[in-house]
Design a protein around this motif. Structure first.
Motif, PDB file in Angstrom:
ATOM      1  N   CYS A  32       0.859  -1.187   0.000  1.00  0.00           N
ATOM      2  CA  CYS A  32       0.000   0.000   0.000  1.00  0.00           C
ATOM      3  C   CYS A  32       0.892   1.233   0.000  1.00  0.00           C
ATOM      4  N   PRO A  33       0.942   1.983  -1.111  1.00  0.00           N
ATOM      5  CA  PRO A  33       1.816   3.154  -1.168  1.00  0.00           C
ATOM      6  C   PRO A  33       1.444   4.237  -0.155  1.00  0.00           C
ATOM      7  N   ASP A  34       0.178   4.339   0.197  1.00  0.00           N
ATOM      8  CA  ASP A  34      -0.264   5.303   1.199  1.00  0.00           C
ATOM      9  C   ASP A  34      -0.405   4.562   2.527  1.00  0.00           C
ATOM     10  N   PRO A  35       0.452   4.840   3.516  1.00  0.00           N
ATOM     11  CA  PRO A  35       0.414   4.094   4.775  1.00  0.00           C
ATOM     12  C   PRO A  35      -0.902   4.214   5.532  1.00  0.00           C
ATOM     13  N   ARG A  36      -1.698   5.219   5.230  1.00  0.00           N
ATOM     14  CA  ARG A  36      -2.981   5.395   5.928  1.00  0.00           C
ATOM     15  C   ARG A  36      -4.139   4.696   5.218  1.00  0.00           C
ATOM     16  N   GLY A  96     -10.908  -7.857  -3.939  1.00  0.00           N
ATOM     17  CA  GLY A  96     -11.835  -8.370  -4.936  1.00  0.00           C
ATOM     18  C   GLY A  96     -12.522  -7.307  -5.777  1.00  0.00           C
ATOM     19  N   ASP A  97     -12.147  -6.048  -5.631  1.00  0.00           N
ATOM     20  CA  ASP A  97     -12.766  -4.967  -6.411  1.00  0.00           C
ATOM     21  C   ASP A  97     -12.540  -5.213  -7.906  1.00  0.00           C
ATOM     22  N   ASP A  98     -13.623  -5.205  -8.666  1.00  0.00           N
ATOM     23  CA  ASP A  98     -13.544  -5.473 -10.104  1.00  0.00           C
ATOM     24  C   ASP A  98     -13.159  -4.251 -10.930  1.00  0.00           C
ATOM     25  N   ALA A  99     -13.144  -3.085 -10.330  1.00  0.00           N
ATOM     26  CA  ALA A  99     -12.850  -1.858 -11.085  1.00  0.00           C
ATOM     27  C   ALA A  99     -11.426  -1.374 -10.819  1.00  0.00           C
ATOM     28  N   CYS A 144      -5.515   0.206  -5.566  1.00  0.00           N
ATOM     29  CA  CYS A 144      -6.954  -0.075  -5.536  1.00  0.00           C
ATOM     30  C   CYS A 144      -7.681   1.083  -4.851  1.00  0.00           C
ATOM     31  N   ARG A 145      -8.786   1.500  -5.441  1.00  0.00           N
ATOM     32  CA  ARG A 145      -9.533   2.638  -4.895  1.00  0.00           C
ATOM     33  C   ARG A 145     -10.214   2.293  -3.573  1.00  0.00           C
ATOM     34  N   LEU A 146     -10.473   0.981  -3.323  1.00  0.00           N
ATOM     35  CA  LEU A 146     -11.149   0.587  -2.090  1.00  0.00           C
ATOM     36  C   LEU A 146     -10.184   0.266  -0.951  1.00  0.00           C
ATOM     37  N   CYS A 147      -9.151  -0.547  -1.246  1.00  0.00           N
ATOM     38  CA  CYS A 147      -8.277  -0.996  -0.156  1.00  0.00           C
ATOM     39  C   CYS A 147      -6.880  -0.391  -0.182  1.00  0.00           C
TER      40      CYS A 147
END
Length: 165
Positions: free
Chosen positions: A105-109, A141-144, A151-154
């Motif tokens: 995760c490039p953003d630690p937050r 599991g985000d399909d987008a 990933c925009r969600l996780c």
């Protein structure tokens, strides 16, 4: 450098000062940090409520060490060694070098909110099955999923820090 199991034993050892045990928990991340060092530390301190002033909850570092897959691998390796197999047939799934930052995760937050063993297990199972992350995040599991972006969600970057896909 010590191993993850040796460092984890020091975290569990209640004869040490709680502050020392908290530092040992951070040292565990030198061996196993699937989201990257800073994001994994943020995840552990948030998900397992490890306070900055550890005296408020001295048992919290132990809660953060729950790694059932690593324990199962260690048990299998002990059995293999008893029968003379000194080299594992398959690579250790929690290998410090081979699987470090496997869900980087490039953003630690911004990191997955699910428990660490669940997320890492999902990624390792997908990799073992030969699943390619084309358009789908292996961590949530985000399909987008967007190519070469977290990933925009996780917040997981597919392929890890050095090899975005």
């Amino acid at each position: 450098m010590t191993s993850f199991p040796a460092t984890a034993r020091l975290v569990r050892d209640e004869s040490f000062d709680p502050r020392v045990r908290r530092v040992r928990l951070r040292n565990c991340l030198y061996h196993f940090a699937p989201f990257g060092f800073h994001a994994t530390w943020d995840h552990l301190t948030t998900a397992h409520r490890v306070p900055e002033r550890i005296e408020a909850d001295p048992a919290s570092p132990v809660r953060a060490l729950v790694l059932p897959r690593a324990a199962a691998f260690a048990a299998r390796r002990r059995l293999q060694k008893r029968v003379g197999r000194r080299v594992p047939a398959t690579l250790h799934p929690w290998d410090s070098w081979g699987c470090h930052a496997i869900a980087y995760c490039p953003d630690p937050r911004k990191h997955p909110v699910e428990p660490l063993p669940v997320v890492v297990g999902r990624v390792l199972d997908a990799c073992a099955a030969g699943v390619e992350p084309a358009g789908r995040c292996l961590a949530c599991g985000d399909d987008a999923r967007r190519p070469q972006r977290a990933c925009r969600l996780c917040g997981v970057l597919p392929g890890g820090r050095g090899t975005p896909r």
